[in-house]
Design a protein around this motif. Structure first.
Motif, PDB file in Angstrom:
ATOM      1  N   SER A 175      13.176  32.116   0.220  1.00 34.82           N
ATOM      2  CA  SER A 175      13.811  32.646  -0.996  1.00 34.82           C
ATOM      3  C   SER A 175      15.328  32.481  -0.945  1.00 34.82           C
ATOM      4  O   SER A 175      15.945  32.675   0.113  1.00 34.82           O
ATOM      5  N   ARG A 181      17.170  34.579  -1.979  1.00 37.70           N
ATOM      6  CA  ARG A 181      17.647  35.955  -1.797  1.00 37.70           C
ATOM      7  C   ARG A 181      17.386  36.463  -0.375  1.00 37.70           C
ATOM      8  O   ARG A 181      17.548  37.657  -0.109  1.00 37.70           O
ATOM      9  N   ASP A 197       3.191  42.183 -10.337  1.00 41.02           N
ATOM     10  CA  ASP A 197       4.199  41.166 -10.625  1.00 41.02           C
ATOM     11  C   ASP A 197       3.512  40.001 -11.336  1.00 41.02           C
ATOM     12  O   ASP A 197       2.275  39.857 -11.282  1.00 41.02           O
ATOM     13  N   GLY A 250      10.606  37.109  -7.979  1.00 42.61           N
ATOM     14  CA  GLY A 250      11.933  36.908  -8.562  1.00 42.61           C
ATOM     15  C   GLY A 250      11.921  35.812  -9.604  1.00 42.61           C
ATOM     16  O   GLY A 250      12.886  35.078  -9.788  1.00 42.61           O
ATOM     17  N   GLY A 272      10.049  39.994 -14.769  1.00 42.86           N
ATOM     18  CA  GLY A 272      10.796  39.675 -15.986  1.00 42.86           C
ATOM     19  C   GLY A 272      11.379  40.865 -16.719  1.00 42.86           C
ATOM     20  O   GLY A 272      11.690  40.743 -17.913  1.00 42.86           O
ATOM     21  N   ASP A 305      10.646  47.637 -11.228  1.00 42.92           N
ATOM     22  CA  ASP A 305      11.275  46.789 -10.215  1.00 42.92           C
ATOM     23  C   ASP A 305      11.910  45.591 -10.916  1.00 42.92           C
ATOM     24  O   ASP A 305      11.232  44.899 -11.676  1.00 42.92           O
ATOM     25  N   SER A 324      15.714  39.244 -11.064  1.00 44.97           N
ATOM     26  CA  SER A 324      16.489  38.211 -11.776  1.00 44.97           C
ATOM     27  C   SER A 324      17.064  38.693 -13.103  1.00 44.97           C
ATOM     28  O   SER A 324      18.060  38.140 -13.581  1.00 44.97           O
TER      29      SER A 324
HETATM   30  O1  LIG Z   1      12.786  37.713  -5.250  1.00 45.80           O
HETATM   31  C1  LIG Z   1      12.415  36.802  -4.504  1.00 45.80           C
HETATM   32  O2  LIG Z   1      13.128  35.802  -4.278  1.00 45.80           O
HETATM   33  C2  LIG Z   1      11.060  36.879  -3.853  1.00 45.80           C
HETATM   34  C3  LIG Z   1      10.648  35.815  -3.065  1.00 45.80           C
HETATM   35  C4  LIG Z   1       9.415  35.855  -2.440  1.00 45.80           C
HETATM   36  C5  LIG Z   1       8.596  36.953  -2.602  1.00 45.80           C
HETATM   37  C6  LIG Z   1       8.997  38.022  -3.390  1.00 45.80           C
HETATM   38  C7  LIG Z   1      10.217  37.999  -4.030  1.00 45.80           C
HETATM   39  N1  LIG Z   1      10.609  39.051  -4.850  1.00 45.80           N
HETATM   40  C8  LIG Z   1       9.786  40.197  -5.032  1.00 45.80           C
HETATM   41  C9  LIG Z   1      10.219  41.271  -5.945  1.00 45.80           C
HETATM   42  O3  LIG Z   1       9.873  42.428  -5.698  1.00 45.80           O
HETATM   43  C10 LIG Z   1      10.908  40.968  -7.271  1.00 45.80           C
HETATM   44  O4  LIG Z   1      11.710  42.067  -7.577  1.00 45.80           O
HETATM   45  C11 LIG Z   1       9.814  40.792  -8.333  1.00 45.80           C
HETATM   46  O5  LIG Z   1       9.190  39.567  -8.106  1.00 45.80           O
HETATM   47  C12 LIG Z   1      10.385  40.793  -9.789  1.00 45.80           C
HETATM   48  O6  LIG Z   1      11.276  39.740  -9.977  1.00 45.80           O
HETATM   49  P1  LIG Z   1      11.881  39.440 -11.443  1.00 45.80           P
HETATM   50  O7  LIG Z   1      10.803  38.883 -12.285  1.00 45.80           O
HETATM   51  O8  LIG Z   1      12.971  38.452 -11.193  1.00 45.80           O
HETATM   52  O9  LIG Z   1      12.439  40.732 -11.950  1.00 45.80           O
END
Ligand SMILES: O=C(O)c1ccccc1NCC(=O)[C@H](O)[C@H](O)COP(=O)(O)O
Length: 209
Positions: free
Chosen positions: A33, A35, A130, A139, A163, A182, A185
Motif C-alpha cells: 500500500s 499508505r 468495505d 483505500g 468511499g 471508516d 481516501s
Molecule cells: O488503505 C489502504 O491502502 C489499504 C491497503 C490494503 C488493505 C487495506 C487498506 N485500507 C483499509 C481501510 O480500512 C480503508 O480505510 C478502507 O478500505 C476505506 O477506504 P476508502 O474507500 O478510501 O475510504
C-alpha cells in the motif's frame, strides 16, 4: 459512534485528526500500500496521541507472530484483518492476542456475501464492511450499495467503510446506522497525506453543522 480515520502516516496529522474528533486511527501494515507504515513509524505516531484513541493496525493475510510484533512495538490497541483470513485465522489471532480488539473486514462484491458475517461474529469484536476492488486491498474510494445494507444487523458492532467522504456521509447515515464509520481516501490529498480541512468538514457534517 466510532469514527476511524485510516491510512495515517505522520505524527502531526495523527495528533491533529485526534484533536478534530476521531476516536480511532488506522495504520496500514500492508507493504504494497502507498499508505504503508512500519512498526517504528506507528510507535512514533502513537506517542503523540491521547491514550483514549484506538490505534488500529490493518493487516492482510499476515502471520500471527508478525502481527504480534507490530502490536507490541507500535502500541496498537486493535487489529483489523483486511485479507482473506478464515474464521480459524481470526481465532488464532484472538488466542495469541486476547487483550487486543479484533476487527474482521469483509470486502463485499455481491449482497449475498454479507452472509459471511455470521460465521465471523463469534471470533471477533467488530466487523467492517468495505467495497471490493479486484486489484486493491482497500483505500479504493469505492462505495458499497448502502440500500442493500439496510437489513444488515450482525451480532457484533460494525464499521461502514468504502468511499465515504464529507459530502456523502450524511446521506449514508440517513440510510443506515452502523456503529462506526471508516474513511481514508475521502479525506486525503494523496494516499497517506490527509486533508485536514476535509477531516474538519467531515466532523461538521457528522455533528450537523
Ligand atoms: O488503505 C489502504 O491502502 C489499504 C491497503 C490494503 C488493505 C487495506 C487498506 N485500507 C483499509 C481501510 O480500512 C480503508 O480505510 C478502507 O478500505 C476505506 O477506504 P476508502 O474507500 O478510501 O475510504
Amino acid at each position: 459512534m466510532r469514527v476511524k480515520i485510516c491510512g495515517i502516516t505522520r505524527p502531526d496529522q495523527g495528533a491533529t485528526i485526534a484533536a478534530l474528533g476521531a476516536n480511532a486511527l488506522g495504520f496500514i501494515c500492508v507493504q504494497q500500500s502507498p499508505r504503508f507504515v512500519d512498526a517504528i513509524q506507528i510507535q512514533q505516531i502513537q506517542q503523540q496521541l491521547p491514550p483514549s484513541i484506538a490505534r488500529i493496525g490493518v493487516f492482510m493475510d499476515t502471520d500471527v507472530e508478525t502481527i504480534a510484533q507490530v502490536v507490541k512495538i507500535g502500541g496498537l490497541t486493535a487489529v483489523q484483518l483486511h485479507g482473506g483470513e478464515s474464521v480459524e485465522d481470526c481465532q488464532a489471532i484472538r488466542d495469541r492476542l486476547p487483550q487486543i480488539e479484533l476487527i474482521k473486514a469483509l470486502r463485499i462484491r455481491r449482497t449475498w456475501e454479507l452472509e459471511m458475517a455470521a460465521d465471523y461474529t463469534p471470533a471477533v469484536d467488530w466487523l467492517l464492511l468495505d467495497a471490493y476492488h479486484p486489484e486493491m486491498g482497500g483505500g479504493t474510494g469505492k462505495t458499497l450499495n448502502w440500500e442493500s445494507l439496510q437489513s444488515f444487523k450482525p451480532d457484533k458492532p460494525w464499521f461502514l467503510a468504502g468511499g465515504l467522504r464529507p459530502d456523502n456521509i450524511k446521506q449514508a447515515l440517513k440510510l443506515i446506522q452502523p456503529d462506526g464509520i471508516d474513511l481514508s481516501s475521502g479525506v486525503e490529498i494523496t494516499p497517506g497525506e490527509k486533508d485536514l480541512v476535509a477531516v474538519q468538514s467531515l466532523f461538521a457534517h457528522i455533528n450537523g453543522a
